[in-house]
Write an enzyme that holds these catalytic residues in place. Sequence first.
Site, PDB file in Angstrom:
ATOM      1  N   MET A  77      21.536  22.953  32.673  1.00  0.00           N
ATOM      2  CA  MET A  77      22.485  21.875  32.414  1.00  0.00           C
ATOM      3  C   MET A  77      21.919  20.869  31.404  1.00  0.00           C
ATOM      4  O   MET A  77      22.661  20.317  30.595  1.00  0.00           O
ATOM      5  CB  MET A  77      22.872  21.166  33.716  1.00  0.00           C
ATOM      6  CG  MET A  77      23.641  22.070  34.677  1.00  0.00           C
ATOM      7  SD  MET A  77      25.065  22.912  33.940  1.00  0.00           S
ATOM      8  CE  MET A  77      26.059  21.529  33.423  1.00  0.00           C
ATOM      9  N   GLU A  78      20.625  20.655  31.437  1.00  0.00           N
ATOM     10  CA  GLU A  78      20.001  19.739  30.491  1.00  0.00           C
ATOM     11  C   GLU A  78      20.089  20.283  29.070  1.00  0.00           C
ATOM     12  O   GLU A  78      20.391  19.543  28.129  1.00  0.00           O
ATOM     13  CB  GLU A  78      18.549  19.462  30.905  1.00  0.00           C
ATOM     14  CG  GLU A  78      18.417  18.576  32.126  1.00  0.00           C
ATOM     15  CD  GLU A  78      18.845  19.210  33.454  1.00  0.00           C
ATOM     16  OE1 GLU A  78      19.054  18.470  34.419  1.00  0.00           O
ATOM     17  OE2 GLU A  78      18.976  20.458  33.526  1.00  0.00           O
ATOM     18  N   LEU A  85      26.590  16.461  40.392  1.00  0.00           N
ATOM     19  CA  LEU A  85      25.791  17.204  41.360  1.00  0.00           C
ATOM     20  C   LEU A  85      24.484  17.765  40.792  1.00  0.00           C
ATOM     21  O   LEU A  85      23.802  18.544  41.449  1.00  0.00           O
ATOM     22  CB  LEU A  85      26.631  18.321  41.992  1.00  0.00           C
ATOM     23  CG  LEU A  85      27.870  17.819  42.742  1.00  0.00           C
ATOM     24  CD1 LEU A  85      28.682  18.992  43.280  1.00  0.00           C
ATOM     25  CD2 LEU A  85      27.505  16.863  43.853  1.00  0.00           C
ATOM     26  N   CYS A  86      24.140  17.352  39.580  1.00  0.00           N
ATOM     27  CA  CYS A  86      22.859  17.768  38.995  1.00  0.00           C
ATOM     28  C   CYS A  86      21.720  16.977  39.625  1.00  0.00           C
ATOM     29  O   CYS A  86      21.860  15.789  39.913  1.00  0.00           O
ATOM     30  CB  CYS A  86      22.845  17.501  37.491  1.00  0.00           C
ATOM     31  SG  CYS A  86      23.698  18.735  36.531  1.00  0.00           S
ATOM     32  N   HIS A  87      20.593  17.648  39.808  1.00  0.00           N
ATOM     33  CA  HIS A  87      19.406  16.977  40.318  1.00  0.00           C
ATOM     34  C   HIS A  87      18.739  16.199  39.187  1.00  0.00           C
ATOM     35  O   HIS A  87      18.672  16.698  38.059  1.00  0.00           O
ATOM     36  CB  HIS A  87      18.400  18.006  40.846  1.00  0.00           C
ATOM     37  CG  HIS A  87      18.847  18.697  42.082  1.00  0.00           C
ATOM     38  ND1 HIS A  87      19.663  19.808  42.057  1.00  0.00           N
ATOM     39  CD2 HIS A  87      18.599  18.430  43.385  1.00  0.00           C
ATOM     40  CE1 HIS A  87      19.895  20.202  43.296  1.00  0.00           C
ATOM     41  NE2 HIS A  87      19.267  19.380  44.124  1.00  0.00           N
ATOM     42  N   ASP A 134      31.187  12.404  15.853  1.00  0.00           N
ATOM     43  CA  ASP A 134      31.473  10.967  15.742  1.00  0.00           C
ATOM     44  C   ASP A 134      31.031  10.406  14.397  1.00  0.00           C
ATOM     45  O   ASP A 134      31.744   9.623  13.775  1.00  0.00           O
ATOM     46  CB  ASP A 134      30.775  10.217  16.882  1.00  0.00           C
ATOM     47  CG  ASP A 134      31.045   8.728  16.826  1.00  0.00           C
ATOM     48  OD1 ASP A 134      32.230   8.339  16.744  1.00  0.00           O
ATOM     49  OD2 ASP A 134      30.073   7.946  16.861  1.00  0.00           O
TER      50      ASP A 134
END
Length: 168
Positions: free
Chosen positions: A115-116, A77-79, A130
């Site tokens: 969010m970014e 739901l992120c733009h 990793d």
Amino acid sequence: MTSKQFSHLDNQGHAQMVDVGDKPNTHRKATARGYVYMQPVTLALIQEGGFAKGDVLAVARIAGIQAAKKCAELIPLCHPLSIHHIAVDISLDAAGSRAIISACAGLHGQTGVEMEALTAVSIAALTLYDMCKSVDKTLHIDGVRLISKTGGRSGDWFYSPSDENVHG
């Protein structure tokens, strides 16, 4: 809490993408931070460039930048945003036997870049994990959080250590 309080839920509680069409464009910036804990010998290997896979910190930094640019593809739901700036910094803390990852994202737009920044930190941490997991099974990621956000309707927000007690 009711669904009315969550911006990504409609009145019936169904997931929705928030409509930001009527919001004004403002300068927005977000900073996030997280940690990758490791054995001291692993930290020393990173410092000495002792990994056959290459420069661990450079690869993790690039992965974080790349992830921030693809945030809308990863989180439903992120733009999709036109980020004008993303910086990922990774420093090594020998005393804490950890890598400290921070990301700062900025744009001029209708919605924030929290969010970014958080995605950049998370993916940089996962990349570091990793690349080092073959020599250190004790690696763990911790403390990924928003440190600050500026701009937008809800105003500026800055992390305080007292925020850590909010969730018990």
